[in-house]
Design a protein around this motif. Sequence first.
Motif, PDB file in Angstrom:
ATOM      1  N   GLU A  18       0.871  -1.182   0.000  1.00  0.00           N
ATOM      2  CA  GLU A  18       0.000   0.000   0.000  1.00  0.00           C
ATOM      3  C   GLU A  18       0.905   1.228   0.000  1.00  0.00           C
ATOM      4  OE1 GLU A  18      -3.853   1.817   2.388  1.00  0.00           O
ATOM      5  OE2 GLU A  18      -2.424   0.549   3.475  1.00  0.00           O
ATOM      6  N   ALA A  19       0.975   1.905  -1.143  1.00  0.00           N
ATOM      7  CA  ALA A  19       1.893   3.040  -1.289  1.00  0.00           C
ATOM      8  C   ALA A  19       1.415   4.230  -0.483  1.00  0.00           C
ATOM      9  CB  ALA A  19       2.031   3.411  -2.762  1.00  0.00           C
ATOM     10  N   ALA A  20       2.368   5.009   0.013  1.00  0.00           N
ATOM     11  CA  ALA A  20       2.070   6.255   0.713  1.00  0.00           C
ATOM     12  C   ALA A  20       2.224   7.408  -0.270  1.00  0.00           C
ATOM     13  CB  ALA A  20       3.013   6.440   1.901  1.00  0.00           C
ATOM     14  N   ALA A  24       7.153   5.146  -3.769  1.00  0.00           N
ATOM     15  CA  ALA A  24       7.725   3.803  -3.848  1.00  0.00           C
ATOM     16  C   ALA A  24       7.782   3.119  -2.491  1.00  0.00           C
ATOM     17  CB  ALA A  24       9.129   3.874  -4.447  1.00  0.00           C
ATOM     18  N   THR A  25       7.422   3.828  -1.437  1.00  0.00           N
ATOM     19  CA  THR A  25       7.396   3.242  -0.101  1.00  0.00           C
ATOM     20  C   THR A  25       6.005   3.427   0.498  1.00  0.00           C
ATOM     21  OG1 THR A  25       8.158   5.292   0.958  1.00  0.00           O
ATOM     22  CG2 THR A  25       9.843   3.711   0.274  1.00  0.00           C
ATOM     23  N   GLY A  26       5.778   2.751   1.587  1.00  0.00           N
ATOM     24  CA  GLY A  26       4.486   2.830   2.256  1.00  0.00           C
ATOM     25  C   GLY A  26       4.388   1.752   3.306  1.00  0.00           C
ATOM     26  N   ARG A  27       3.351   0.924   3.199  1.00  0.00           N
ATOM     27  CA  ARG A  27       3.152  -0.181   4.130  1.00  0.00           C
ATOM     28  C   ARG A  27       2.981  -1.483   3.347  1.00  0.00           C
ATOM     29  NH1 ARG A  27      -0.109   1.166   9.496  1.00  0.00           N
ATOM     30  NH2 ARG A  27       1.141   2.946  10.176  1.00  0.00           N
ATOM     31  N   MET A  28       3.545  -2.550   3.890  1.00  0.00           N
ATOM     32  CA  MET A  28       3.359  -3.870   3.308  1.00  0.00           C
ATOM     33  C   MET A  28       2.455  -4.677   4.235  1.00  0.00           C
ATOM     34  SD  MET A  28       4.061  -5.917   0.742  1.00  0.00           S
ATOM     35  CE  MET A  28       5.645  -5.514  -0.030  1.00  0.00           C
ATOM     36  N   ASP A  83       5.622   5.278   7.117  1.00  0.00           N
ATOM     37  CA  ASP A  83       5.229   4.605   5.880  1.00  0.00           C
ATOM     38  C   ASP A  83       6.455   4.459   4.993  1.00  0.00           C
ATOM     39  OD1 ASP A  83       2.271   4.395   6.182  1.00  0.00           O
ATOM     40  OD2 ASP A  83       2.425   6.570   6.317  1.00  0.00           O
ATOM     41  N   THR A  84       7.473   3.769   5.516  1.00  0.00           N
ATOM     42  CA  THR A  84       8.762   3.699   4.829  1.00  0.00           C
ATOM     43  C   THR A  84       9.121   2.295   4.372  1.00  0.00           C
ATOM     44  OG1 THR A  84       9.948   3.441   6.935  1.00  0.00           O
ATOM     45  CG2 THR A  84       9.601   5.693   6.135  1.00  0.00           C
ATOM     46  N   ALA A  85       8.169   1.375   4.386  1.00  0.00           N
ATOM     47  CA  ALA A  85       8.463   0.004   3.960  1.00  0.00           C
ATOM     48  C   ALA A  85       8.733  -0.050   2.459  1.00  0.00           C
ATOM     49  CB  ALA A  85       7.302  -0.914   4.310  1.00  0.00           C
ATOM     50  N   ALA A  86       9.711  -0.863   2.070  1.00  0.00           N
ATOM     51  CA  ALA A  86       9.978  -1.103   0.655  1.00  0.00           C
ATOM     52  C   ALA A  86       8.867  -1.996   0.105  1.00  0.00           C
ATOM     53  CB  ALA A  86      11.339  -1.764   0.479  1.00  0.00           C
ATOM     54  N   LEU A  87       8.328  -1.641  -1.066  1.00  0.00           N
ATOM     55  CA  LEU A  87       7.123  -2.296  -1.566  1.00  0.00           C
ATOM     56  C   LEU A  87       7.367  -3.258  -2.720  1.00  0.00           C
ATOM     57  CD1 LEU A  87       4.659   0.733  -1.456  1.00  0.00           C
ATOM     58  CD2 LEU A  87       5.185  -0.942   0.327  1.00  0.00           C
ATOM     59  N   ARG A 120      -3.810 -10.496   9.971  1.00  0.00           N
ATOM     60  CA  ARG A 120      -3.065  -9.597   9.087  1.00  0.00           C
ATOM     61  C   ARG A 120      -1.891  -9.026   9.853  1.00  0.00           C
ATOM     62  NH1 ARG A 120      -6.484  -4.746   7.595  1.00  0.00           N
ATOM     63  NH2 ARG A 120      -5.666  -3.919   9.549  1.00  0.00           N
ATOM     64  N   VAL A 121      -0.754  -8.944   9.177  1.00  0.00           N
ATOM     65  CA  VAL A 121       0.439  -8.334   9.762  1.00  0.00           C
ATOM     66  C   VAL A 121       0.889  -7.226   8.816  1.00  0.00           C
ATOM     67  CG1 VAL A 121       2.799  -8.697  10.572  1.00  0.00           C
ATOM     68  CG2 VAL A 121       1.088 -10.521  10.834  1.00  0.00           C
ATOM     69  N   THR A 122       1.123  -6.039   9.355  1.00  0.00           N
ATOM     70  CA  THR A 122       1.498  -4.875   8.556  1.00  0.00           C
ATOM     71  C   THR A 122       2.874  -4.392   8.971  1.00  0.00           C
ATOM     72  OG1 THR A 122      -0.804  -4.192   8.269  1.00  0.00           O
ATOM     73  CG2 THR A 122       0.891  -2.500   7.947  1.00  0.00           C
ATOM     74  N   MET A 123       3.744  -4.224   7.963  1.00  0.00           N
ATOM     75  CA  MET A 123       5.061  -3.656   8.208  1.00  0.00           C
ATOM     76  C   MET A 123       5.076  -2.231   7.670  1.00  0.00           C
ATOM     77  SD  MET A 123       5.372  -7.029   8.150  1.00  0.00           S
ATOM     78  CE  MET A 123       5.505  -7.417   6.432  1.00  0.00           C
ATOM     79  N   ALA A 124       5.381  -1.291   8.552  1.00  0.00           N
ATOM     80  CA  ALA A 124       5.424   0.118   8.162  1.00  0.00           C
ATOM     81  C   ALA A 124       6.845   0.588   7.886  1.00  0.00           C
ATOM     82  CB  ALA A 124       4.784   0.981   9.252  1.00  0.00           C
TER      83      ALA A 124
END
Length: 276
Positions: A18-20, A24-28, A83-87, A120-124
Amino acid sequence: MAFTLRITFSGLCLFVPEAANGGATGRMHVLLPGMFGHHHGGAHRHVAALGYDTGSLVQGGPALGVTALAKLTGHALTFGGGDTAALELCGHIPDLKEITGRPVDPDHLGADVGKKLTSRVTMAAGGITRVAPGVCWEWKPGEFRPIAHRVEWEIPEMEGDRLSVVATPLDGGGASKALGTLFPTNGRLDLDVYHETAENLPPDPLPAAHQPGLMLGEHPPHFAAFYGLFGGPVPMVIPRYWGKLADCPPITNGCAELPPDMGLTAFACLVGGVSL
């Protein structure tokens, strides 16, 4: 003080970025689909659980090699801030959007996800580091490729000297559940997220020699559950078991690979992904 958080996902897990702000980064988000209508009982029942070494419960404690499990069914976890996870998804994770032509139902990424997810597990923050490539599969007709069944994610520079793990209800209501306060060892804290059949869970997973396995040409029995997350009828491709990893041609855009002894033995429960 800071530490690295390493989370290893095993089993039936769908990686959904999920892009911020269109970047190119956001949440996975890692969606663990419910098995309703997909062999949800008996030997095919899947369990969603968080695992960690019991030595992590004590500050400065050594790794004990004894795994504690916390039930995740009906709950969500979030790790990292911002919201800095690599997507980007690597080639070991098949892109189901190429098959369905549309993204997953956006409701699965919100505060009330209904009943189609087990967890659900979310990586930010952070990104994928390594995968267990598993075996060789025929994906589309005549297209042979490995498909990962374990994915390692790392978040460096976690602030503080401990991690308080809190699970929130998937349905958006009710109270959160504290799963424990965990401490890193030598600058790293290792967690496992499982969505596996019960016989593949700690403390006594089924040995490789007793795994049910697949015959050549057979489909993994649970993969179709991913397609129930797209909000309606969609085209489906189910991989077919083709043979050993060495039987596959080289993969493009692959992830770094976990050592074989970290790959576990189960390969009927695969991971998937959905591109932006």
